[in-house]
Design a protein around this motif. Structure first.
Motif, mmCIF file in Angstrom:
data_model
loop_
_atom_site.group_PDB
_atom_site.id
_atom_site.type_symbol
_atom_site.label_atom_id
_atom_site.label_comp_id
_atom_site.label_asym_id
_atom_site.label_seq_id
_atom_site.Cartn_x
_atom_site.Cartn_y
_atom_site.Cartn_z
ATOM 1 N N ALA A 1 0.838 -1.207 0.000
ATOM 2 C CA ALA A 1 0.000 0.000 0.000
ATOM 3 C C ALA A 1 0.869 1.253 0.000
ATOM 4 N N SER A 2 1.977 1.222 0.734
ATOM 5 C CA SER A 2 2.894 2.367 0.761
ATOM 6 C C SER A 2 3.544 2.590 -0.603
ATOM 7 N N ILE A 3 3.897 1.507 -1.276
ATOM 8 C CA ILE A 3 4.485 1.622 -2.614
ATOM 9 C C ILE A 3 3.472 2.234 -3.581
ATOM 10 N N PHE A 4 2.208 1.810 -3.472
ATOM 11 C CA PHE A 4 1.177 2.403 -4.317
ATOM 12 C C PHE A 4 1.003 3.889 -4.006
ATOM 13 N N LEU A 5 1.089 4.268 -2.744
ATOM 14 C CA LEU A 5 0.988 5.684 -2.364
ATOM 15 C C LEU A 5 2.133 6.487 -2.984
ATOM 16 N N ILE A 6 3.335 5.971 -2.917
ATOM 17 C CA ILE A 6 4.481 6.661 -3.514
ATOM 18 C C ILE A 6 4.290 6.786 -5.027
ATOM 19 N N GLY A 7 3.847 5.709 -5.667
ATOM 20 C CA GLY A 7 3.566 5.767 -7.101
ATOM 21 C C GLY A 7 2.497 6.787 -7.433
ATOM 22 N N LEU A 8 1.450 6.830 -6.598
ATOM 23 C CA LEU A 8 0.377 7.798 -6.798
ATOM 24 C C LEU A 8 0.903 9.222 -6.692
ATOM 25 N N LEU A 9 1.735 9.485 -5.701
ATOM 26 C CA LEU A 9 2.300 10.824 -5.539
ATOM 27 C C LEU A 9 3.155 11.212 -6.743
ATOM 28 N N LEU A 10 3.934 10.279 -7.248
ATOM 29 C CA LEU A 10 4.769 10.565 -8.420
ATOM 30 C C LEU A 10 3.918 10.858 -9.652
ATOM 31 N N VAL A 11 2.869 10.091 -9.860
ATOM 32 C CA VAL A 11 1.999 10.313 -11.017
ATOM 33 C C VAL A 11 1.271 11.646 -10.892
ATOM 34 N N VAL A 12 0.805 11.987 -9.701
ATOM 35 C CA VAL A 12 0.119 13.265 -9.506
ATOM 36 C C VAL A 12 1.095 14.423 -9.723
ATOM 37 N N MET A 13 2.333 14.286 -9.266
ATOM 38 C CA MET A 13 3.344 15.329 -9.515
ATOM 39 C C MET A 13 3.575 15.496 -11.019
ATOM 40 N N LEU A 14 3.607 14.384 -11.736
ATOM 41 C CA LEU A 14 3.764 14.432 -13.188
ATOM 42 C C LEU A 14 2.569 15.136 -13.830
ATOM 43 N N ARG B 1 0.784 20.341 -16.505
ATOM 44 C CA ARG B 1 -0.162 21.446 -16.700
ATOM 45 C C ARG B 1 0.529 22.800 -16.686
ATOM 46 N N THR B 2 1.824 22.787 -16.593
ATOM 47 C CA THR B 2 2.602 24.028 -16.623
ATOM 48 C C THR B 2 3.179 24.213 -18.024
ATOM 49 N N PRO B 3 3.685 25.402 -18.320
ATOM 50 C CA PRO B 3 4.284 25.625 -19.642
ATOM 51 C C PRO B 3 5.613 24.891 -19.855
ATOM 52 N N VAL B 4 6.135 24.244 -18.811
ATOM 53 C CA VAL B 4 7.435 23.578 -18.911
ATOM 54 C C VAL B 4 7.395 22.437 -19.925
ATOM 55 N N PHE B 5 6.392 21.556 -19.826
ATOM 56 C CA PHE B 5 6.251 20.465 -20.794
ATOM 57 C C PHE B 5 4.812 19.975 -20.796
ATOM 58 N N SER B 6 4.468 19.267 -21.832
ATOM 59 C CA SER B 6 3.127 18.712 -21.971
ATOM 60 C C SER B 6 3.100 17.339 -21.291
ATOM 61 N N VAL C 1 -0.979 11.808 -21.298
ATOM 62 C CA VAL C 1 -2.419 11.708 -21.146
ATOM 63 C C VAL C 1 -2.818 10.586 -20.178
ATOM 64 N N TRP C 2 -1.976 9.601 -19.980
ATOM 65 C CA TRP C 2 -2.313 8.441 -19.174
ATOM 66 C C TRP C 2 -2.259 8.704 -17.670
ATOM 67 N N THR C 3 -1.744 9.844 -17.238
ATOM 68 C CA THR C 3 -1.540 10.071 -15.803
ATOM 69 C C THR C 3 -2.840 10.128 -15.014
ATOM 70 N N GLU C 4 -3.905 10.666 -15.610
ATOM 71 C CA GLU C 4 -5.174 10.763 -14.876
ATOM 72 C C GLU C 4 -5.728 9.368 -14.576
ATOM 73 N N GLU C 5 -5.706 8.509 -15.569
ATOM 74 C CA GLU C 5 -6.211 7.154 -15.362
ATOM 75 C C GLU C 5 -5.292 6.352 -14.445
ATOM 76 N N ALA C 6 -3.996 6.512 -14.598
ATOM 77 C CA ALA C 6 -3.047 5.800 -13.739
ATOM 78 C C ALA C 6 -3.211 6.222 -12.286
#
Length: 161
Positions: A14-27, A32-37, A40-45
């Motif tokens: 569960a902790s590993i999934f939480l870390i993965g979730l945090l990384l995907v949300v950060m991505l 959503r910033t002008p830095v890079f696009s 598209v898969w991050t929302e579903e992931a």
């Protein structure tokens, strides 16, 4: 019975999934910033990681017998009657969990050919979380009924009486 250990497979996963979730949300946020696009898969992931994390977390709660409870009536009973009632509750709970295992299996079979919208996997993988967790919970309940699992109520109340 002694208290369950602090670390478990369920808690670590569960902790590993939480870390993965945090990384995907950060991505997602950076995408959503002008830095890079952002991909598209991050929302579903993020949704899938959240579901798996929550479901495995349920198995961890069952492992430590940490469900919310109002046990003032049961706790006022004598030890043998209290344990008999708690065992009866566990048997009913086990029947419900086994029914949910069956529903989970049928759902996996039904969704096996459906592909996720943005991820290259079957939707059955998402529904497999409930199936797997109900099997883990059933294992813990059977162990508790057989006297090999941790029972929070019986230990604390015995010392209080």
């Amino acid at each position: 019975m002694k208290r369950p250990s602090l670390y478990s497979v369920e808690g670590i996963v569960a902790s590993i999934f939480l870390i993965g979730l945090l990384l995907v949300v950060m991505l997602q946020i950076l995408g959503r910033t002008p830095v890079f696009s952002g991909p598209v898969w991050t929302e579903e992931a993020a949704r899938w990681l959240w579901v798996w994390m929550a479901m495995i977390g349920l198995a961890e709660v069952e492992r430590i017998d940490g469900q919310l409870r109002m046990g003032f009536l049961v706790e006022s009973l004598r030890r043998k009657l209290r344990l008999a009632i708690l065992t009866l509750i566990d048997i009913v709970y086990l029947a419900i969990v086994l029914h949910l295992v069956w529903i989970g299996w049928k759902t996996i079979q039904r969704t096996w050919t459906n592909e996720a919208v943005t991820l290259p996997v079957s939707d059955a993988l998402l529904y497999a979380s409930g199936f797997l967790v109900m099997i883990l919970i059933a294992n813990r309940v059977v162990r508790r009924i057989a006297g090999f699992g941790y029972r929070h109520d019986s230990e604390e109340v015995e010392t209080a009486l």
